[in-house]
Design a protein around this motif. Structure first.
Motif, mmCIF file in Angstrom:
data_model
loop_
_atom_site.group_PDB
_atom_site.id
_atom_site.type_symbol
_atom_site.label_atom_id
_atom_site.label_comp_id
_atom_site.label_asym_id
_atom_site.label_seq_id
_atom_site.Cartn_x
_atom_site.Cartn_y
_atom_site.Cartn_z
ATOM 1 N N ALA A 1 0.019 3.599 21.122
ATOM 2 C CA ALA A 1 -0.981 4.657 21.134
ATOM 3 C C ALA A 1 -1.650 4.697 19.756
ATOM 4 C CB ALA A 1 -0.317 5.985 21.435
ATOM 5 N N PRO A 2 -2.813 5.289 19.648
ATOM 6 C CA PRO A 2 -3.535 5.316 18.377
ATOM 7 C C PRO A 2 -2.729 5.923 17.236
ATOM 8 C CG PRO A 2 -5.000 5.996 20.110
ATOM 9 C CD PRO A 2 -3.648 5.837 20.713
ATOM 10 N N PHE A 3 -2.000 6.987 17.477
ATOM 11 C CA PHE A 3 -1.235 7.599 16.379
ATOM 12 C C PHE A 3 -0.137 6.669 15.910
ATOM 13 C CE2 PHE A 3 1.277 8.798 20.048
ATOM 14 C CZ PHE A 3 2.578 8.763 19.581
ATOM 15 N N GLN A 4 0.409 5.844 16.850
ATOM 16 C CA GLN A 4 1.444 4.900 16.472
ATOM 17 C C GLN A 4 0.841 3.761 15.623
ATOM 18 O OE1 GLN A 4 2.803 3.967 20.412
ATOM 19 N NE2 GLN A 4 4.617 5.269 20.217
ATOM 20 N N VAL A 5 -0.362 3.334 16.015
ATOM 21 C CA VAL A 5 -1.044 2.274 15.261
ATOM 22 C C VAL A 5 -1.344 2.768 13.846
ATOM 23 C CG1 VAL A 5 -3.159 0.905 15.099
ATOM 24 C CG2 VAL A 5 -2.018 1.165 17.286
ATOM 25 N N VAL A 6 -1.811 4.035 13.749
ATOM 26 C CA VAL A 6 -2.107 4.610 12.438
ATOM 27 C C VAL A 6 -0.816 4.750 11.630
ATOM 28 C CG1 VAL A 6 -2.920 6.693 11.268
ATOM 29 C CG2 VAL A 6 -4.191 5.768 13.193
ATOM 30 N N SER A 7 0.267 5.180 12.281
ATOM 31 C CA SER A 7 1.538 5.332 11.584
ATOM 32 C C SER A 7 2.044 3.988 11.065
ATOM 33 C CB SER A 7 2.589 5.941 12.501
ATOM 34 O OG SER A 7 2.198 7.223 12.906
ATOM 35 N N ILE A 8 1.968 2.995 11.917
ATOM 36 C CA ILE A 8 2.417 1.653 11.518
ATOM 37 C C ILE A 8 1.515 1.113 10.406
ATOM 38 C CG2 ILE A 8 2.667 -0.732 12.287
ATOM 39 C CD1 ILE A 8 3.669 0.384 14.966
ATOM 40 N N SER A 9 0.215 1.351 10.523
ATOM 41 C CA SER A 9 -0.731 0.898 9.492
ATOM 42 C C SER A 9 -0.423 1.565 8.158
ATOM 43 C CB SER A 9 -2.167 1.209 9.896
ATOM 44 O OG SER A 9 -2.507 0.522 11.054
ATOM 45 N N MET A 10 -0.146 2.856 8.205
ATOM 46 C CA MET A 10 0.197 3.593 6.988
ATOM 47 C C MET A 10 1.489 3.048 6.391
ATOM 48 S SD MET A 10 -2.121 5.755 6.266
ATOM 49 C CE MET A 10 -1.366 6.937 5.202
ATOM 50 N N LEU A 11 2.480 2.774 7.274
ATOM 51 C CA LEU A 11 3.749 2.227 6.810
ATOM 52 C C LEU A 11 3.532 0.879 6.135
ATOM 53 C CD1 LEU A 11 6.840 2.490 6.689
ATOM 54 C CD2 LEU A 11 6.909 1.311 8.884
ATOM 55 N N VAL A 12 2.736 0.019 6.772
ATOM 56 C CA VAL A 12 2.437 -1.304 6.202
ATOM 57 C C VAL A 12 1.700 -1.133 4.874
ATOM 58 C CG1 VAL A 12 1.057 -3.402 6.530
ATOM 59 C CG2 VAL A 12 2.469 -2.531 8.399
ATOM 60 N N LEU A 13 0.742 -0.208 4.836
ATOM 61 C CA LEU A 13 -0.010 0.054 3.621
ATOM 62 C C LEU A 13 0.907 0.549 2.514
ATOM 63 C CD1 LEU A 13 -2.825 0.110 2.348
ATOM 64 C CD2 LEU A 13 -3.004 2.465 3.104
ATOM 65 N N LEU A 14 1.844 1.458 2.858
ATOM 66 C CA LEU A 14 2.789 1.950 1.860
ATOM 67 C C LEU A 14 3.713 0.837 1.380
ATOM 68 C CD1 LEU A 14 3.689 5.466 3.303
ATOM 69 C CD2 LEU A 14 2.425 4.952 1.214
ATOM 70 N N ILE A 15 4.134 -0.014 2.298
ATOM 71 C CA ILE A 15 4.985 -1.155 1.917
ATOM 72 C C ILE A 15 4.223 -2.073 0.972
ATOM 73 C CG2 ILE A 15 6.084 -3.250 2.795
ATOM 74 C CD1 ILE A 15 6.961 -1.593 5.243
ATOM 75 N N PHE A 16 2.951 -2.346 1.356
ATOM 76 C CA PHE A 16 2.123 -3.176 0.464
ATOM 77 C C PHE A 16 1.947 -2.514 -0.893
ATOM 78 C CE2 PHE A 16 -0.090 -5.556 4.074
ATOM 79 C CZ PHE A 16 0.604 -6.730 3.820
ATOM 80 N N ALA A 17 1.706 -1.217 -0.891
ATOM 81 C CA ALA A 17 1.522 -0.494 -2.154
ATOM 82 C C ALA A 17 2.801 -0.547 -2.976
ATOM 83 C CB ALA A 17 1.118 0.949 -1.871
ATOM 84 N N PHE A 18 3.958 -0.337 -2.317
ATOM 85 C CA PHE A 18 5.231 -0.348 -3.026
ATOM 86 C C PHE A 18 5.518 -1.728 -3.607
ATOM 87 C CE2 PHE A 18 9.880 -0.898 -2.957
ATOM 88 C CZ PHE A 18 10.225 0.051 -3.909
ATOM 89 N N PHE A 19 5.464 -2.739 -2.722
ATOM 90 C CA PHE A 19 5.739 -4.090 -3.195
ATOM 91 C C PHE A 19 4.597 -4.610 -4.057
ATOM 92 C CE2 PHE A 19 8.688 -4.129 0.480
ATOM 93 C CZ PHE A 19 9.845 -4.370 -0.237
ATOM 94 N N GLY A 20 3.367 -4.175 -3.760
ATOM 95 C CA GLY A 20 2.220 -4.561 -4.586
ATOM 96 C C GLY A 20 2.376 -4.040 -5.996
#
Length: 192
Positions: free
Chosen positions: A39-58
């Protein structure tokens, strides 16, 4: 119209029954969009999680890269300082050798002038010695000539004396006899 939620029959075997939901908003049915069955909220949640992971590891990667760059910059600065120090040492050596070369050139010029002066002095001495030797040899030759002349004159005198003595004897023997000798002896004795 009544709000009814109905599920559609399964079209594909991979879809889940909750994948599509229909919402009745009055005029027609509305289908919720889905991406890979989310669902869209799940896609946004996963995108945010990926973005946070990238930000953390970045951020960690950024810190690692920044640390590596800082180390590289420090190494380059160290190399530059070493290069500056080597350049200063090189300049000092260059100046030292330039001074040595200038000193060597001055020494060479002084040595050349000294050698020229010594050569001139040796030449003058050689000329003076050769003139003195010529004068000595000339005097020796003149002395030999004079000695030879004196010897020749003495020889001529001796011969002349011998000849005169011989001629006198002959003349005296011819012109004087015993009486003339007696008269001459008496005359000499009387004069004394």
């Amino acid at each position: 119209m009544a709000n009814t939620t109905t599920t559609t029959p399964e079209v594909f075997a991979t879809e889940t029954p909750e994948a599509t939901t229909e919402i009745d908003h009055g005029a027609g049915k509305h289908v919720e969009p889905e991406l890979w069955g989310l669902a869209p909220f799940q896609v946004v949640s996963i995108s945010m999680l990926v973005l946070l992971i990238f930000a953390f590891f970045g951020a960690k990667v950024h810190k690692t890269i920044a640390g590596g760059l800082d180390n590289k910059i420090a190494a380059i600065k160290e190399q530059l300082e070493e290069a500056k120090q080597l350049r200063a040492e090189t300049e000092a050596l260059r100046k030292e050798y330039a001074d040595k070369i200038a000193g060597a050139e001055k020494d060479a010029e002084a040595m050349l002038a000294n050698a020229q002066h010594e050569a001139d002095a040796i030449l003058e001495k050689a000329e003076a010695d050769s003139k003195a030797m010529v004068e000595r040899r000339k005097r020796m030759a003149e002395d030999k000539i004079a000695a030879a002349e004196r010897e020749a004159v003495q020889d001529v005198r001796n011969r002349a004396v011998s000849a005169a003595t011989g001629a006198s004897r002959k003349l005296i023997a011819e012109k004087h006899d015993a009486e003339a000798d007696k008269a001459l002896a008496d005359k000499v004795i009387a004069g004394i």
